[in-house]
Write a protein that holds these residues in place. Structure first.
Motif, short mmCIF file in Angstrom:
data_model
loop_
_atom_site.label_atom_id
_atom_site.label_comp_id
_atom_site.label_asym_id
_atom_site.label_seq_id
_atom_site.Cartn_x
_atom_site.Cartn_y
_atom_site.Cartn_z
N GLY A 148 -2.25 3.19 29.08
CA GLY A 148 -1.79 3.83 30.32
C GLY A 148 -2.92 4.38 31.16
N ASP A 149 -3.39 5.55 30.81
CA ASP A 149 -4.44 6.21 31.60
C ASP A 149 -5.75 5.42 31.50
N GLU A 150 -6.59 5.61 32.52
CA GLU A 150 -7.84 4.84 32.59
C GLU A 150 -8.75 5.10 31.40
N ARG A 151 -8.73 6.33 30.88
CA ARG A 151 -9.63 6.68 29.78
C ARG A 151 -8.89 6.87 28.46
N ALA A 152 -7.59 6.54 28.43
CA ALA A 152 -6.80 6.71 27.21
C ALA A 152 -6.69 5.37 26.48
N TYR A 153 -6.82 5.42 25.16
CA TYR A 153 -6.76 4.22 24.33
C TYR A 153 -5.97 4.51 23.06
N ARG A 154 -5.37 3.45 22.53
CA ARG A 154 -4.66 3.56 21.25
C ARG A 154 -5.32 2.61 20.26
N TYR A 155 -5.61 3.14 19.08
CA TYR A 155 -6.28 2.32 18.07
C TYR A 155 -5.36 2.11 16.87
N ARG A 156 -5.68 1.05 16.11
CA ARG A 156 -4.93 0.77 14.88
C ARG A 156 -5.89 0.16 13.86
N LEU A 157 -5.98 0.80 12.72
CA LEU A 157 -6.82 0.34 11.62
C LEU A 157 -5.91 -0.04 10.46
N VAL A 158 -6.12 -1.25 9.91
CA VAL A 158 -5.31 -1.73 8.79
C VAL A 158 -6.20 -1.86 7.56
N LEU A 159 -5.81 -1.15 6.52
CA LEU A 159 -6.51 -1.21 5.24
C LEU A 159 -5.66 -2.00 4.25
N THR A 160 -6.31 -2.85 3.47
CA THR A 160 -5.59 -3.66 2.48
C THR A 160 -6.25 -3.52 1.12
N ARG A 161 -5.44 -3.82 0.14
CA ARG A 161 -5.92 -3.78 -1.24
C ARG A 161 -5.22 -4.89 -2.02
N VAL A 162 -5.98 -5.84 -2.49
CA VAL A 162 -5.43 -6.95 -3.27
C VAL A 162 -5.86 -6.74 -4.72
N THR A 163 -4.90 -6.36 -5.53
CA THR A 163 -5.20 -6.07 -6.93
C THR A 163 -3.94 -6.18 -7.76
N LYS A 164 -4.12 -6.37 -9.04
CA LYS A 164 -2.99 -6.41 -9.96
C LYS A 164 -2.58 -5.02 -10.41
N SER A 165 -3.37 -4.04 -10.06
CA SER A 165 -3.08 -2.68 -10.48
C SER A 165 -2.02 -2.06 -9.58
N ASP A 166 -1.17 -1.22 -10.16
CA ASP A 166 -0.15 -0.51 -9.39
C ASP A 166 -0.58 0.90 -9.03
N GLU A 183 -10.10 15.29 9.23
CA GLU A 183 -10.52 13.92 9.00
C GLU A 183 -9.29 13.02 8.85
N LEU A 184 -9.53 11.71 9.00
CA LEU A 184 -8.48 10.73 8.75
C LEU A 184 -8.43 10.42 7.26
N THR A 185 -7.25 10.41 6.71
CA THR A 185 -7.12 10.12 5.28
C THR A 185 -6.16 8.95 5.08
N TYR A 186 -6.27 8.30 3.94
CA TYR A 186 -5.37 7.21 3.60
C TYR A 186 -4.90 7.39 2.16
N ARG A 187 -3.76 6.77 1.88
CA ARG A 187 -3.21 6.76 0.52
C ARG A 187 -2.35 5.51 0.44
N LEU A 188 -2.77 4.55 -0.37
CA LEU A 188 -2.08 3.26 -0.36
C LEU A 188 -2.10 2.61 -1.73
N LYS A 189 -1.16 1.65 -1.86
CA LYS A 189 -1.13 0.81 -3.04
C LYS A 189 -1.57 -0.61 -2.69
N TYR A 190 -1.02 -1.12 -1.56
CA TYR A 190 -1.37 -2.47 -1.14
C TYR A 190 -1.93 -2.52 0.29
N PHE A 191 -1.30 -1.80 1.21
CA PHE A 191 -1.84 -1.78 2.57
C PHE A 191 -1.35 -0.52 3.29
#
Length: 238
Positions: free
Chosen positions: A136-154, A188-196
């Motif tokens: 929308g705004d000239e100086r406004a932006y939206r970001y998206r970061l995708v984290l993945t994890r490929v593993t047999k562990s649960d 800070e930005l934090t994450y908590r995931l199993k697969y993505f």
């Protein structure tokens, strides 16, 4: 010789009276005729004026009824137009939601296909993608970061993400943290995931700042896992 004879005139009062009476009667008759003529003329004019007034009243009544009918029709048309606009707006909104949903499903499908391709390569954690678009705004932006994890562990893994926007401001190299640009209360930005997991947010660039790239650093809270560092250049169309 002077004639000395006298002339004797006899007065006739009755004749004078009758003559005066005749004159009076003639004047009265003339006045009465003028009155009658004027009265008839006024009566005719009054009748004509009254008829014209009654005709105008009828015309006004007809016009008022027509005006009322037109107002009612205009109100119906306006209401119909409002309903149509609202219906079109609802359809457009639903269509946009469906398009967004289809786009999200396509992205989801592409994401899972990417996971399927690399399923035979176990990877503890990876930065699958990073996108940033104007919002929308000239100086406004939206970001998206995708984290993945490929593993047999649960097991669920967690950690922190540092996003830094690097660019030029006042001719000097300048770096801003996404946390500072988003006015977030989090430290800070934090994450908590199993697969993505998706991390999304909105930032506002400072006045006079020209972004060049975004540095991404993903750190795991678990021991023995190295940090991931990636750089994404700022989109030229964004």
């Amino acid at each position: 010789m002077i004639d000395s004879r006298l002339i004797v005139r006899r007065e006739r009062p009755l004749r004078s009276f009758l003559l005066a009476l005749l004159v009076v009667n003639l004047l009265a008759a003339a006045g009465y005729m003028a009155y009658v003529s004027g009265r008839d003329t006024l009566a005719e004019e009054y009748t004509a004026t009254r008829d014209e007034r009654d005709g105008l009243r009828i015309d006004i009544h007809v016009l008022q009824q027509a005006n009322t009918a037109l107002r009612a029709r205009a109100a119906v048309l306006e209401r119909t137009e409002q309903i149509q606009r609202r219906a079109y707006g609802d359809v457009d909104e639903k269509l946009k939601l469906l398009q967004d949903e289809i786009l999200a499903l396509k992205e989801e499908l592409a994401f899972y296909r990417g996971i399927a391709v690399t399923a035979n390569k176990e990877r503890a954690l990876d930065v699958r993608s990073f996108e940033i678009k104007r919002d929308g705004d000239e100086r406004a932006y939206r970001y998206r970061l995708v984290l993945t994890r490929v593993t047999k562990s649960d097991k669920v893994i967690s950690g922190a993400v540092n996003l830094s926007v690097v660019g030029k401001q006042g001719g000097r190299q300048t770096t801003y943290s996404v946390i500072d640009l988003s006015n977030s209360s989090a430290s800070e930005l934090t994450y908590r995931l199993k697969y993505f997991q998706r991390l999304e947010g909105r930032i506002t660039l400072p006045e006079g700042f020209v972004p060049q790239r975004v540095d991404v650093q993903v750190k795991a809270a678990q021991k023995g896992q190295a940090a991931i560092d990636k750089t994404f250049y700022w989109p030229t169309t964004g």
